[in-house]
Enzyme design. Sequence first.
Site, short mmCIF file in Angstrom:
data_model
loop_
_atom_site.label_atom_id
_atom_site.label_comp_id
_atom_site.label_asym_id
_atom_site.label_seq_id
_atom_site.Cartn_x
_atom_site.Cartn_y
_atom_site.Cartn_z
N THR A 49 34.89 42.81 44.80
CA THR A 49 34.76 41.17 45.56
C THR A 49 33.75 40.47 44.48
OG1 THR A 49 34.08 41.59 47.65
CG2 THR A 49 36.34 42.13 47.42
N TRP A 50 32.43 40.81 43.93
CA TRP A 50 31.60 40.57 43.72
C TRP A 50 31.95 38.29 43.59
CZ3 TRP A 50 27.29 41.45 39.46
CH2 TRP A 50 26.88 41.03 39.30
N ASP A 65 35.28 46.95 48.05
CA ASP A 65 34.20 47.10 48.01
C ASP A 65 33.16 46.03 48.41
OD1 ASP A 65 31.66 48.53 46.74
OD2 ASP A 65 31.74 46.39 45.34
N TYR A 125 26.65 39.44 48.30
CA TYR A 125 27.55 38.63 47.71
C TYR A 125 27.98 37.27 48.10
CZ TYR A 125 28.81 43.29 45.30
OH TYR A 125 28.34 44.53 43.99
N GLY A 131 31.80 47.13 37.62
CA GLY A 131 31.61 46.49 36.36
C GLY A 131 32.59 46.78 35.24
N LEU A 133 35.91 46.53 34.12
CA LEU A 133 35.82 45.07 32.85
C LEU A 133 34.60 44.89 32.59
CD1 LEU A 133 39.28 44.17 34.70
CD2 LEU A 133 38.73 45.72 33.41
N ARG A 151 32.22 42.62 33.49
CA ARG A 151 31.64 41.26 33.36
C ARG A 151 33.41 40.44 33.34
NH1 ARG A 151 27.79 44.42 33.22
NH2 ARG A 151 26.92 43.40 31.71
N GLY A 174 37.00 44.13 39.89
CA GLY A 174 36.70 42.70 39.78
C GLY A 174 38.48 41.99 40.14
N GLN A 204 45.00 38.99 39.30
CA GLN A 204 44.27 39.30 38.43
C GLN A 204 44.07 41.16 38.50
OE1 GLN A 204 40.84 36.75 39.63
NE2 GLN A 204 40.20 36.20 37.18
#
Length: 349
Positions: free
Chosen positions: A33-34, A65, A70, A215, A217, A219, A290, A296
């Site tokens: 969830t960044w 997470d 964030y 990460g 994916l 970013r 993410g 998504q």
Amino acid sequence: MSASAQIQNSTPDVEFVGIPATPLKVSRVALGTWAMGGWMWGGTDREDSIATIHSALHQGINLIDTAPVYGFGVSEEIVGAALAGIRSEAVIATKAGLEWRGGKVLRNASRARILQEVDDSLRRLRTDYIDIYQVHWPDPLVPVEETAAAMRSLYEQGKIRAIGVSNFSLSQMESFRSVAPLHVLQSPHNLFERNIEGQLLRYCQVNDIATLGYGALCRGLLSGRMRPDTTFAGADLRRIDPKFQAPRYAQYLEAVAQLEKFAQRRFQRHVIQLAVRWVLDQGVSVALWGGRHPGQVEAALGVQGWSLNSVDRALIDLIVNTAVKDPVGPEFMAPPPRPQTLINTEISP
């Protein structure tokens, strides 16, 4: 029908893994969830973010997470709002050990900071316990043993159900484990960033430490949605990410294009699913996916029910190594330590 009933009645079969030495059982694909916090991701949309968390739970993704940094609390507040009334449906992982002053993020894994942060996180998350509590970054100005002792005390109090570290080296993990139990390591891991492989991953496997690969994916590079003319606005971290700068960006996009063709030809999947399946088949316990829009996370369903063999992995390596001639890691994301002048301004617990 309530959100809880929808989640309970619609959860498909997914892969799960246990966190050793704890009662926790988590989905092997987790929601990161960044981006929901907005900071370094070009802003946030609260309603979309809440809908994304509900969509993830609906699909059987139970590990969410987050971290205080964030969005400087925004992501945790969104997670808390999304789970209001359905807290038991999710496993919450959050973090400690960073502070922000004047918009700058600095490392602070002191005992005082951790004991303050846990209560702030519990309030924002609207819960009285955190499932997995992780030290976000090692702090070179604080002995690892001090950080570990603070985490152990929270574990013994029942405020947290599992102890984790993120971005720690093997030697730092060993120092930590001399003082406190360690259940989870979270490190960057994707097709383009593989530092966890080898000694560190093996250490975790031998010592029954679950691994969360963040990460997955890279970013968004491995989402298949990036184009040569894609631009990023404001404080989006991809504006300073070396992978998104010429000439590397073109190299990574070429690798993604070839991986997309391979995924479709070999598995009738897309590169976004291939990338996450690859992380799981490398031996990482959980891949963090993410997202901040419901669409998504829908593609995560395509990660289940198939796997890569040794020939597949060799072909993937060939594609990446041929296309990416100047690889670079995620080191640019590491926050700096605090200046010595700030050490004496710690907030007392």
